[in-house]
Enzyme design. Structure first.
Site, PDB file in Angstrom:
ATOM      1  N   PRO A  27      17.396 -56.284  13.946  1.00 12.67           N
ATOM      2  CA  PRO A  27      16.273 -55.801  13.124  1.00 12.67           C
ATOM      3  C   PRO A  27      15.070 -56.723  13.283  1.00 12.67           C
ATOM      4  O   PRO A  27      15.166 -57.926  13.046  1.00 12.67           O
ATOM      5  CB  PRO A  27      16.832 -55.847  11.700  1.00 12.67           C
ATOM      6  CG  PRO A  27      17.955 -56.836  11.757  1.00 12.67           C
ATOM      7  CD  PRO A  27      18.531 -56.756  13.133  1.00 12.67           C
ATOM      8  N   LEU A  28      13.951 -56.159  13.716  1.00  9.00           N
ATOM      9  CA  LEU A  28      12.757 -56.949  14.028  1.00  9.00           C
ATOM     10  C   LEU A  28      11.540 -56.362  13.331  1.00  9.00           C
ATOM     11  O   LEU A  28      11.153 -55.225  13.602  1.00  9.00           O
ATOM     12  CB  LEU A  28      12.508 -56.958  15.533  1.00  9.00           C
ATOM     13  CG  LEU A  28      13.640 -57.510  16.415  1.00  9.00           C
ATOM     14  CD1 LEU A  28      13.353 -57.204  17.879  1.00  9.00           C
ATOM     15  CD2 LEU A  28      13.795 -58.999  16.195  1.00  9.00           C
ATOM     16  N   THR A  29      10.935 -57.113  12.438  1.00 13.51           N
ATOM     17  CA  THR A  29       9.701 -56.682  11.808  1.00 13.51           C
ATOM     18  C   THR A  29       8.582 -56.725  12.846  1.00 13.51           C
ATOM     19  O   THR A  29       8.281 -57.780  13.390  1.00 13.51           O
ATOM     20  CB  THR A  29       9.353 -57.593  10.622  1.00 13.51           C
ATOM     21  OG1 THR A  29      10.409 -57.526   9.665  1.00 13.51           O
ATOM     22  CG2 THR A  29       8.043 -57.172   9.972  1.00 13.51           C
ATOM     23  N   ALA A  67      13.176 -54.145   9.071  1.00 14.95           N
ATOM     24  CA  ALA A  67      13.458 -54.100   7.640  1.00 14.95           C
ATOM     25  C   ALA A  67      12.513 -53.122   6.959  1.00 14.95           C
ATOM     26  O   ALA A  67      11.304 -53.140   7.194  1.00 14.95           O
ATOM     27  CB  ALA A  67      13.293 -55.489   7.038  1.00 14.95           C
ATOM     28  N   HIS A 188      19.595 -56.090   3.917  1.00 11.24           N
ATOM     29  CA  HIS A 188      19.152 -57.427   4.309  1.00 11.24           C
ATOM     30  C   HIS A 188      19.429 -58.368   3.141  1.00 11.24           C
ATOM     31  O   HIS A 188      18.672 -58.423   2.181  1.00 11.24           O
ATOM     32  CB  HIS A 188      17.668 -57.387   4.646  1.00 11.24           C
ATOM     33  CG  HIS A 188      17.198 -58.592   5.411  1.00 11.24           C
ATOM     34  ND1 HIS A 188      17.890 -59.779   5.443  1.00 11.24           N
ATOM     35  CD2 HIS A 188      16.090 -58.788   6.191  1.00 11.24           C
ATOM     36  CE1 HIS A 188      17.239 -60.648   6.196  1.00 11.24           C
ATOM     37  NE2 HIS A 188      16.146 -60.066   6.665  1.00 11.24           N
ATOM     38  N   ASN A 191      17.853 -64.521   4.895  1.00  9.53           N
ATOM     39  CA  ASN A 191      16.486 -64.973   5.199  1.00  9.53           C
ATOM     40  C   ASN A 191      15.610 -65.226   3.976  1.00  9.53           C
ATOM     41  O   ASN A 191      14.386 -65.127   4.052  1.00  9.53           O
ATOM     42  CB  ASN A 191      15.784 -63.989   6.130  1.00  9.53           C
ATOM     43  CG  ASN A 191      16.346 -64.024   7.533  1.00  9.53           C
ATOM     44  OD1 ASN A 191      17.076 -63.123   7.927  1.00  9.53           O
ATOM     45  ND2 ASN A 191      16.053 -65.072   8.282  1.00  9.53           N
ATOM     46  N   TYR A 193      15.226 -63.497   1.250  1.00 11.01           N
ATOM     47  CA  TYR A 193      14.689 -62.350   0.535  1.00 11.01           C
ATOM     48  C   TYR A 193      15.527 -62.105  -0.732  1.00 11.01           C
ATOM     49  O   TYR A 193      16.331 -62.951  -1.102  1.00 11.01           O
ATOM     50  CB  TYR A 193      14.601 -61.144   1.462  1.00 11.01           C
ATOM     51  CG  TYR A 193      13.642 -61.401   2.610  1.00 11.01           C
ATOM     52  CD1 TYR A 193      12.291 -61.677   2.353  1.00 11.01           C
ATOM     53  CD2 TYR A 193      14.072 -61.427   3.935  1.00 11.01           C
ATOM     54  CE1 TYR A 193      11.405 -61.954   3.384  1.00 11.01           C
ATOM     55  CE2 TYR A 193      13.194 -61.710   4.972  1.00 11.01           C
ATOM     56  CZ  TYR A 193      11.857 -61.971   4.700  1.00 11.01           C
ATOM     57  OH  TYR A 193      10.983 -62.258   5.718  1.00 11.01           O
ATOM     58  N   ARG A 240      23.666 -57.979   6.195  1.00 10.25           N
ATOM     59  CA  ARG A 240      23.181 -59.114   6.988  1.00 10.25           C
ATOM     60  C   ARG A 240      23.087 -60.352   6.110  1.00 10.25           C
ATOM     61  O   ARG A 240      22.526 -60.313   5.009  1.00 10.25           O
ATOM     62  CB  ARG A 240      21.811 -58.820   7.595  1.00 10.25           C
ATOM     63  CG  ARG A 240      21.426 -59.854   8.664  1.00 10.25           C
ATOM     64  CD  ARG A 240      20.088 -59.594   9.287  1.00 10.25           C
ATOM     65  NE  ARG A 240      20.061 -60.002  10.694  1.00 10.25           N
ATOM     66  CZ  ARG A 240      19.028 -60.577  11.295  1.00 10.25           C
ATOM     67  NH1 ARG A 240      17.934 -60.838  10.607  1.00 10.25           N
ATOM     68  NH2 ARG A 240      19.076 -60.881  12.569  1.00 10.25           N
ATOM     69  N   ASN A 248      12.135 -69.362   4.080  1.00  8.87           N
ATOM     70  CA  ASN A 248      11.673 -69.037   2.725  1.00  8.87           C
ATOM     71  C   ASN A 248      12.252 -69.977   1.678  1.00  8.87           C
ATOM     72  O   ASN A 248      12.523 -69.584   0.545  1.00  8.87           O
ATOM     73  CB  ASN A 248      11.977 -67.577   2.368  1.00  8.87           C
ATOM     74  CG  ASN A 248      11.032 -66.609   3.060  1.00  8.87           C
ATOM     75  OD1 ASN A 248       9.843 -66.879   3.189  1.00  8.87           O
ATOM     76  ND2 ASN A 248      11.566 -65.483   3.515  1.00  8.87           N
ATOM     77  N   ARG A 280      18.671 -71.434  12.722  1.00  7.70           N
ATOM     78  CA  ARG A 280      17.467 -71.570  13.534  1.00  7.70           C
ATOM     79  C   ARG A 280      17.098 -73.040  13.594  1.00  7.70           C
ATOM     80  O   ARG A 280      16.698 -73.629  12.596  1.00  7.70           O
ATOM     81  CB  ARG A 280      16.329 -70.756  12.932  1.00  7.70           C
ATOM     82  CG  ARG A 280      16.444 -69.276  13.179  1.00  7.70           C
ATOM     83  CD  ARG A 280      15.214 -68.545  12.705  1.00  7.70           C
ATOM     84  NE  ARG A 280      13.998 -69.096  13.320  1.00  7.70           N
ATOM     85  CZ  ARG A 280      12.911 -68.373  13.551  1.00  7.70           C
ATOM     86  NH1 ARG A 280      12.879 -67.109  13.232  1.00  7.70           N
ATOM     87  NH2 ARG A 280      11.847 -68.927  14.090  1.00  7.70           N
ATOM     88  N   GLY A 315      20.965 -64.756  17.240  1.00  7.57           N
ATOM     89  CA  GLY A 315      20.339 -66.067  17.298  1.00  7.57           C
ATOM     90  C   GLY A 315      21.032 -66.972  18.283  1.00  7.57           C
ATOM     91  O   GLY A 315      22.210 -67.295  18.133  1.00  7.57           O
ATOM     92  N   GLY A 337      17.033 -60.386  19.622  1.00  9.15           N
ATOM     93  CA  GLY A 337      15.709 -60.201  19.070  1.00  9.15           C
ATOM     94  C   GLY A 337      14.625 -60.402  20.100  1.00  9.15           C
ATOM     95  O   GLY A 337      14.128 -59.461  20.705  1.00  9.15           O
ATOM     96  N   ARG A 338      14.235 -61.639  20.336  1.00  9.95           N
ATOM     97  CA  ARG A 338      13.065 -61.917  21.163  1.00  9.95           C
ATOM     98  C   ARG A 338      13.209 -61.355  22.576  1.00  9.95           C
ATOM     99  O   ARG A 338      12.236 -60.846  23.142  1.00  9.95           O
ATOM    100  CB  ARG A 338      12.776 -63.416  21.207  1.00  9.95           C
ATOM    101  CG  ARG A 338      13.880 -64.264  21.815  1.00  9.95           C
ATOM    102  CD  ARG A 338      13.505 -65.726  21.800  1.00  9.95           C
ATOM    103  NE  ARG A 338      13.458 -66.232  20.426  1.00  9.95           N
ATOM    104  CZ  ARG A 338      12.937 -67.400  20.095  1.00  9.95           C
ATOM    105  NH1 ARG A 338      12.404 -68.165  21.018  1.00  9.95           N
ATOM    106  NH2 ARG A 338      12.937 -67.782  18.850  1.00  9.95           N
TER     107      ARG A 338
END
Length: 396
Positions: A27-29, A67, A188, A191, A193, A240, A248, A280, A315, A337-338
């Site tokens: 999932p990528l914003t 998301a 989600h 992260n 949230y 997730r 955050n 990360r 990741g 992701g990337r």
């Protein structure tokens, strides 16, 4: 007797879905939705998003959407489509149909930002587990691409009624997602949230049934999962988690113990999968902090208590280590992701051993006047170097 060697190209059964391979779009914003003309501060899926997901769909492959907020008060970024206006759900149908036409599957990730949103976006005071604000400033980018920084607001501590309302918003979004054709949903819960704000002891200072002990801090997540499973079926629900994330300002203690408890409880539902993010490295402030933290972390305790529940990881994965964890039984699926941002044909490139293109971080998060650049169109490309590949294994 022949013993089969598992790898990323080994088919995998996930609930009633038969995946032909184990490479997943994370999932990528990307902030490419269209601003609504009917409903202020809301965004709608569009043809460009259809092209993006269609480019990355493969026969028997799984995609997870960006998301998507379940309510206006859950929203905090421009260009992100949600589930709470009459025009939003149906706008996903062309996207879903295009993925299915290629033989792929697609899950919708459902989201609530909690204290990381702002009233300038939602028109509502942010809400969270407790009235614990994020320290520092939030960079706000509007539809006209203007940017400014504002201080994070102090969130409202959610009442039990607020919690129940939010749970029903997740159920409503899940039902709508299934109605328009999504194969399942992922909540989600990482992260930093909303769900993660309940998980972390430095944010959640409640003294009622939603705070204090591990079971209490996990209660909001587990209650929501229970309601979602009842509404759409457990094998259509995924979660997730980021047990070692610091994003955050999630600085909770006793992470292994708490997330082991959480995973043990999640193992009882028969979920489609649990999705965990590796730490990360770029979140650490010093080499000493990184080394100290890394000596104590492993996803293995969570894998063990999840039992037969499939584990997806994200990741730190690339061509060099794609198969390793699957072969060792450490996880079942790998989300990218990337690499997927720069390589719409990532699956075929990984299969053939073709070099992968380097990502352009400056084009990750829109909206832009030229939203297609770095999203579906790549005018300038270069292959990822050895150093780039190393960076991808340090953080995704």
């Amino acid at each position: 007797m022949t013993i089969q060697t598992l790898d990323a190209w080994t088919p995998f059964r996930m609930g009633d879905i038969e995946l032909s391979h184990r490479v997943v779009l994370a999932p990528l914003t990307r902030n490419r939705a269209t601003k609504s003309d009917k409903y202020p501060s809301t965004w709608v899926p569009n043809d460009l998003m259809k092209e993006y997901y269609e480019q990355r769909a493969t026969p028997g492959g799984l995609l997870i959407t960006e998301a998507t907020p379940v309510s206006l008060r859950a929203s905090g970024y421009p260009g992100v489509p949600g589930w709470f206006t009459p025009e939003q759900p149906s706008a996903w149908i062309p996207i879903i149909d295009s993925v299915h036409a290629k033989g792929g599957y697609i899950f919708a990730q459902l989201w609530h930002q909690g204290r990381t949103t702002h009233s300038m976006y939602s028109g509502h005071q942010p809400e969270s587990a407790s009235a614990t604000p994020v320290e520092g400033n939030l960079r706000i980018k509007n539809a006209e691409m203007d940017q400014k920084e504002v201080a994070y607001e102090t969130p409202k501590e959610m009442t039990v009624e607020d919690i129940q309302r939010t749970q029903e918003e997740f159920v409503s979004a899940a039902l709508k997602a299934r109605e328009v054709g999504f194969d399942g949903i992922e909540i989600h819960a990482g992260n930093g949230y909303l769900f993660d704000q309940f998980h972390h002891s430095n944010i959640n200072t409640r003294t009622d049934q939603y705070g204090g002990s591990f079971p209490n801090r996990c209660r909001f997540t587990l209650e929501t999962v229970t309601k979602l499973c009842s509404a759409i079926g457990a094998n259509k629900v995924a979660v997730r988690l980021t047990p070692f994330g610091l994003f955050n300002q999630t600085f909770g203690e006793k992470r292994v113990e708490q997330w082991t408890y959480l995973c043990e409880e999640l193992s009882k539902f028969g979920l489609a999968y649990v999705h965990m993010v590796e730490p990360r490295f770029d979140e650490f402030k010093s080499a000493a902090e990184k080394q100290s933290f890394l000596e104590a972390i492993s996803l293995q305790p969570f894998r063990e208590v999840l039992g037969s529940t499939p584990l997806m990881v994200a990741g730190g994965y690339g061509p060099d280590n794609l198969h390793e964890g699957i072969q060792k039984g450490e996880h079942d699926l790998v989300a990218f992701g990337r690499y997927y941002t720069a390589n719409p044909d990532l699956v075929s490139r990984l299969k053939s051993g073709e070099p992968l293109y380097k990502w352009d971080r400056s084009r990750f998060y829109g909206p832009f006047e030229d939203n297609e650049i770095g999203y579906t169109v790549f005018p300038k490309r270069e292959y990822a170097s050895d150093q780039d590949r190393l960076k991808a294994q340090l953080a995704d």
